[in-house]
Design an enzyme around this catalytic site. Structure first.
Site, PDB file in Angstrom:
ATOM      1  N   LYS A 145      10.731  45.884  13.875  1.00  0.00           N
ATOM      2  CA  LYS A 145      10.366  47.029  13.020  1.00  0.00           C
ATOM      3  C   LYS A 145      11.482  47.335  12.018  1.00  0.00           C
ATOM      4  O   LYS A 145      11.218  47.503  10.832  1.00  0.00           O
ATOM      5  CB  LYS A 145      10.093  48.279  13.878  1.00  0.00           C
ATOM      6  CG  LYS A 145       8.944  48.125  14.862  1.00  0.00           C
ATOM      7  CD  LYS A 145       8.610  49.431  15.556  1.00  0.00           C
ATOM      8  CE  LYS A 145       9.674  49.932  16.510  1.00  0.00           C
ATOM      9  NZ  LYS A 145       9.875  49.110  17.727  1.00  0.00           N
TER      10      LYS A 145
ATOM     11  N   ARG B 206       5.898  57.909  18.983  1.00  0.00           N
ATOM     12  CA  ARG B 206       6.043  57.062  20.164  1.00  0.00           C
ATOM     13  C   ARG B 206       5.265  57.593  21.354  1.00  0.00           C
ATOM     14  O   ARG B 206       5.304  56.984  22.423  1.00  0.00           O
ATOM     15  CB  ARG B 206       7.525  57.003  20.523  1.00  0.00           C
ATOM     16  CG  ARG B 206       8.139  55.605  20.336  1.00  0.00           C
ATOM     17  CD  ARG B 206       9.453  55.664  20.986  1.00  0.00           C
ATOM     18  NE  ARG B 206      10.256  54.518  21.119  1.00  0.00           N
ATOM     19  CZ  ARG B 206      11.150  54.082  20.244  1.00  0.00           C
ATOM     20  NH1 ARG B 206      11.225  54.588  19.056  1.00  0.00           N
ATOM     21  NH2 ARG B 206      11.948  53.100  20.564  1.00  0.00           N
TER      22      ARG B 206
ATOM     23  N   ARG C  43      21.153  40.544  19.709  1.00  0.00           N
ATOM     24  CA  ARG C  43      21.320  41.073  18.345  1.00  0.00           C
ATOM     25  C   ARG C  43      22.600  41.895  18.177  1.00  0.00           C
ATOM     26  O   ARG C  43      23.088  42.529  19.102  1.00  0.00           O
ATOM     27  CB  ARG C  43      20.088  41.847  17.897  1.00  0.00           C
ATOM     28  CG  ARG C  43      19.902  43.185  18.530  1.00  0.00           C
ATOM     29  CD  ARG C  43      18.638  43.847  18.002  1.00  0.00           C
ATOM     30  NE  ARG C  43      18.446  45.137  18.636  1.00  0.00           N
ATOM     31  CZ  ARG C  43      17.451  45.967  18.365  1.00  0.00           C
ATOM     32  NH1 ARG C  43      16.547  45.646  17.471  1.00  0.00           N
ATOM     33  NH2 ARG C  43      17.353  47.114  18.986  1.00  0.00           N
TER      34      ARG C  43
ATOM     35  N   ARG D 105      12.968  50.069  28.555  1.00  0.00           N
ATOM     36  CA  ARG D 105      12.383  50.446  27.265  1.00  0.00           C
ATOM     37  C   ARG D 105      10.974  49.859  27.126  1.00  0.00           C
ATOM     38  O   ARG D 105      10.090  50.475  26.550  1.00  0.00           O
ATOM     39  CB  ARG D 105      13.290  49.963  26.114  1.00  0.00           C
ATOM     40  CG  ARG D 105      14.575  50.790  26.020  1.00  0.00           C
ATOM     41  CD  ARG D 105      15.664  50.087  25.219  1.00  0.00           C
ATOM     42  NE  ARG D 105      15.347  49.924  23.820  1.00  0.00           N
ATOM     43  CZ  ARG D 105      15.997  49.081  23.016  1.00  0.00           C
ATOM     44  NH1 ARG D 105      16.978  48.321  23.481  1.00  0.00           N
ATOM     45  NH2 ARG D 105      15.664  48.993  21.751  1.00  0.00           N
TER      46      ARG D 105
HETATM   47  P1  AMP Z   1      14.848  52.599  18.769  1.00  0.00           P
HETATM   48  O1  AMP Z   1      16.052  52.469  17.894  1.00  0.00           O
HETATM   49  O2  AMP Z   1      13.614  52.983  17.991  1.00  0.00           O
HETATM   50  O3  AMP Z   1      14.634  51.403  19.650  1.00  0.00           O
HETATM   51  O4  AMP Z   1      15.127  53.836  19.757  1.00  0.00           O
HETATM   52  C1  AMP Z   1      16.201  53.837  20.665  1.00  0.00           C
HETATM   53  C2  AMP Z   1      16.002  54.911  21.709  1.00  0.00           C
HETATM   54  O5  AMP Z   1      15.972  56.206  21.079  1.00  0.00           O
HETATM   55  C3  AMP Z   1      14.688  54.843  22.476  1.00  0.00           C
HETATM   56  O6  AMP Z   1      14.766  53.945  23.578  1.00  0.00           O
HETATM   57  C4  AMP Z   1      14.513  56.295  22.919  1.00  0.00           C
HETATM   58  O7  AMP Z   1      15.374  56.614  24.004  1.00  0.00           O
HETATM   59  C5  AMP Z   1      15.010  57.063  21.703  1.00  0.00           C
HETATM   60  N1  AMP Z   1      13.929  57.323  20.719  1.00  0.00           N
HETATM   61  C6  AMP Z   1      13.820  56.798  19.462  1.00  0.00           C
HETATM   62  N2  AMP Z   1      12.710  57.243  18.843  1.00  0.00           N
HETATM   63  C7  AMP Z   1      12.088  58.064  19.732  1.00  0.00           C
HETATM   64  C8  AMP Z   1      10.880  58.817  19.703  1.00  0.00           C
HETATM   65  N3  AMP Z   1      10.069  58.817  18.624  1.00  0.00           N
HETATM   66  N4  AMP Z   1      10.560  59.559  20.805  1.00  0.00           N
HETATM   67  C9  AMP Z   1      11.354  59.592  21.897  1.00  0.00           C
HETATM   68  N5  AMP Z   1      12.502  58.884  21.994  1.00  0.00           N
HETATM   69  C10 AMP Z   1      12.874  58.132  20.928  1.00  0.00           C
END
Ligand code: AMP
Length: 216
Positions: free
Chosen positions: A13, A88, A127, A172
């Site tokens: 993404k 999410r 990564r 995750r």
């Molecule tokens: P990402 O960088 O999108 O993979 O997000 C990293 C972590 O941030 C996730 O594993 C969640 O713990 C938290 N996070 C990011 N976006 C959200 C969201 N929209 N709702 C809840 N937690 C989030």
């Protein structure tokens, strides 16, 4: 033009968002990036979020929703936004609908990146990114041309996300399956969901997204 990119962690993404920003001049609103900035600043939200992020769990909906709403307001004059990592949960998707109609905005494209889960652990655990400009690299698929030196800015320090270790990645993925995948039918029912195969090269995937944008 406003757009959402959906898909499990490691679907690419962020990389596709970088290209969308460059090509269409959109502003990327990444809730993960916002939370990492909060963690770095040591804010109360950052401290709460860090524990959950390190455990591979989601941060509370109300905190995320108000963070995104503020960002929409800050970027009121942008050509459009691309939402990365949000919504999410179904509650976030419903809150986004309300937020958009209150702000007089529409969501033009919802794109789902489809990837094979087996590949995700390898993708994520390899990564890393430049500590200065954020350019993304991978141990196996995309190393800098000169080892230890960023291709884009020449910086020599790199970072790895603390939640990109195999154990957290697996949590995750569970969060994705249980809480995030259920929002796909939400957008499918509205007739706006479009799927793109995310296993090809980054440019190949981006070509498919450009086609979606071109077809309106
Ligand atoms: P990402 O960088 O999108 O993979 O997000 C990293 C972590 O941030 C996730 O594993 C969640 O713990 C938290 N996070 C990011 N976006 C959200 C969201 N929209 N709702 C809840 N937690 C989030």
């Amino acid at each position: 033009m406003n757009m959402i990119i959906l898909g499990p962690p490691g679907a690419g993404k962020g990389s596709q968002c970088e290209r969308l920003v460059e090509t269409y001049g959109l502003v990327q609103l990444s809730t993960g990036e916002m939370l990492r900035a909060e963690v770095k600043s040591g804010s109360k939200l950052g401290q709460t979020a860090k524990k959950l992020m390190d455990a591979g769990q989601l941060v509370r909906d109300d905190l995320i929703i108000s963070m995104i709403s503020n960002q929409f307001d800050q970027h009121r004059d942008a050509k459009g936004v691309i939402l990365d990592g949000f919504p999410r949960t179904t509650a976030q998707a419903e809150a986004l609908d309300v937020m958009l109609s209150e702000k007089g905005l529409t969501m033009d494209h919802v794109v789902q990146l489809e990837v094979c889960e087996d590949a995700i652990v390898e993708r994520l655990s390899g990564r890393f990114s430049c500590a200065n400009c954020g350019a993304g690299y991978h141990d196996s698929f995309s190393r800098p041309a000169e080892d230890g030196k960023c291709d884009k800015c020449g910086h020599t320090k790199f970072l790895r996300r603390s939640d990109d270790n195999p154990e957290t990645v697996r949590s995750r993925l569970v969060s994705y399956r249980e809480q995030s995948a259920p929002i796909l039918p939400f957008y499918q029912d509205k007739g706006v969901l479009q799927s793109v195969g995310g296993m090809g090269g980054m440019d190949e995937v981006f070509d498919q997204i450009k086609e979606i944008v071109a077809n309106g």
